[in-house]
Design an enzyme around this catalytic site. Sequence first.
Site, PDB file in Angstrom:
ATOM      1  N   ASP A  76       0.797  -1.221   0.000  1.00 17.48           N
ATOM      2  CA  ASP A  76       0.000   0.000   0.000  1.00 17.48           C
ATOM      3  C   ASP A  76       0.833   1.276   0.000  1.00 17.48           C
ATOM      4  OD1 ASP A  76      -2.533   1.557   0.464  1.00 17.48           O
ATOM      5  OD2 ASP A  76      -1.442   2.061   2.295  1.00 17.48           O
ATOM      6  N   ASP A  79       4.834   0.825   3.914  1.00 17.03           N
ATOM      7  CA  ASP A  79       4.726  -0.395   4.705  1.00 17.03           C
ATOM      8  C   ASP A  79       4.470  -1.567   3.761  1.00 17.03           C
ATOM      9  OD1 ASP A  79       1.658  -0.712   4.364  1.00 17.03           O
ATOM     10  OD2 ASP A  79       1.924   1.354   5.047  1.00 17.03           O
ATOM     11  N   TYR A 227      -7.119   2.790   9.270  1.00 18.98           N
ATOM     12  CA  TYR A 227      -6.278   3.357   8.210  1.00 18.98           C
ATOM     13  C   TYR A 227      -7.074   3.751   6.969  1.00 18.98           C
ATOM     14  CZ  TYR A 227      -3.084   1.205  11.437  1.00 18.98           C
ATOM     15  OH  TYR A 227      -2.431   0.861  12.589  1.00 18.98           O
ATOM     16  N   GLU A 434       4.458  10.967   3.321  1.00 21.94           N
ATOM     17  CA  GLU A 434       3.873   9.650   3.048  1.00 21.94           C
ATOM     18  C   GLU A 434       3.732   9.463   1.546  1.00 21.94           C
ATOM     19  OE1 GLU A 434       3.361   6.552   4.076  1.00 21.94           O
ATOM     20  OE2 GLU A 434       1.746   6.918   5.513  1.00 21.94           O
TER      21      GLU A 434
END
Length: 478
Positions: A76, A79, A227, A434
């Site tokens: 994703d 991670d 999430y 991110e």
Amino acid sequence: MWFATIMMNRVILASFLLAGVARCYDYDEVLRLSLMFYEAQRSGHLPANNRIPWRADSATTDKGQNGEDLSGGYYDAGDFVKFGFTMASTTTILAWGYMSYKDAYEEVNEWENALGSIRWAAEYFIKCHVSDYEFYGQVGDFSLDQGFWGRPEDMNMSRPSYKIDKNRPGSDLAGETSAALSAVSIVFTKIDSNFSASCLSHAKQLYMFANQYRGLYNDAIKGAAQYYESTDYGDELTWAAAWLYKATKESQYLDDAEYMYMKYRLKERPNEFYYNKKVAGVQALLAELTNQSEYTEAIQNFCNYNLYVQKKTPKGLLYIEKSGTLCHAANIVFLCLQAADIGIMSTQYREFAKEQIHYILGDGGQSYVVGFGKSYPLQPHHAASSCPDRPAPCDWEAYRSTKPNPQILYGALVSGPDENDNYKDLREEYIYNEVTLDYNAGFQSAVAGLKHLELLASRHKAMMSANGLQPQSNATDA
């Protein structure tokens, strides 16, 4: 006849060139790099043509609760969890962008890599759909994953799998995956008819599953709520039906989509378009499929709100929220490019898209695409790219390092700046740095749209020149 064609295309040239921005960007390179980001996120057995030298096979033994092969798909973000909901949303948007702007990928000789990226996800979804009413929506446990910082090839933690079924349904997850597979089936219709038919068959089954057994997927897959929470499934059901109609032209699916559009009150103007809010996408797709004023006016209201009213940063970036700032802006302008393509405020929306994408590429003060431009993010929040070359070990020391990531995560779009255009290029500042699958999807498709317009403008100029005409004097090359 040629003169009529020139006049019809003149608005395309004008809408693309009228902005006359001072800076130019290499859309070809951006598309190449974005596709490389997706290749860096691949899980499972990598293909022989893998272009990412610091990646190798990983998580090849991912399995379902009854031993089903769940290898493949995409990690994703930075991670190593495979979240089906966002992977499916990403795939729908990438496939939509490809079918809309195929010439852009062909021109930059990236069409095979683009098809490969879409197919990689679709083949994984087919694996996850182990029976008519059973679909695996997540592999990996984020609470376990958070304790590991390193390469996916070196993972040693447990990787449990989670599914939806009749007893624990997920209409949103099944619906979005149905939409993705419908879109992929369209892309591959003339390229691989057998694969296209397989995608469409699974899309129909998943739509039936989503419709007959209602529920939110994060009630079945509890860990996902923290999430990637889903707050409704009406938009995904309508989205799935609309995509099935686009893929099949079977009227029952359009009837379903229009019925659910009213039932779930999807005519109201949304503020955003992303994995949890598909309403604006539904409006755009139904406008394209039907040309009915109810839908064309809805998507026009959405785009006008974002163009004229929505909050913007001092430098002009659309600002929806801090998490995924750039993703939100890119997703919105991709939809507005779709609206422009069916004749809705074409000049304004194309200029709007150009402004937002150019902010991301450098007009905002720097590039927010890793590996693109003179000044780009050096420390994306991404474990594998923070690792040194093998055989050196990789652990939390890499996370704490103040140096640039040793591996360049080419093409990754970071979350982006705050509402005042402030940005921190620090690995631990994930709110700024991110990277995720869905961040790149609308962005890549919007860039493909701008490349498509560039090609149309070039062809128009060539046609005018061949017929002894001069380009409009008020148009300036972008």
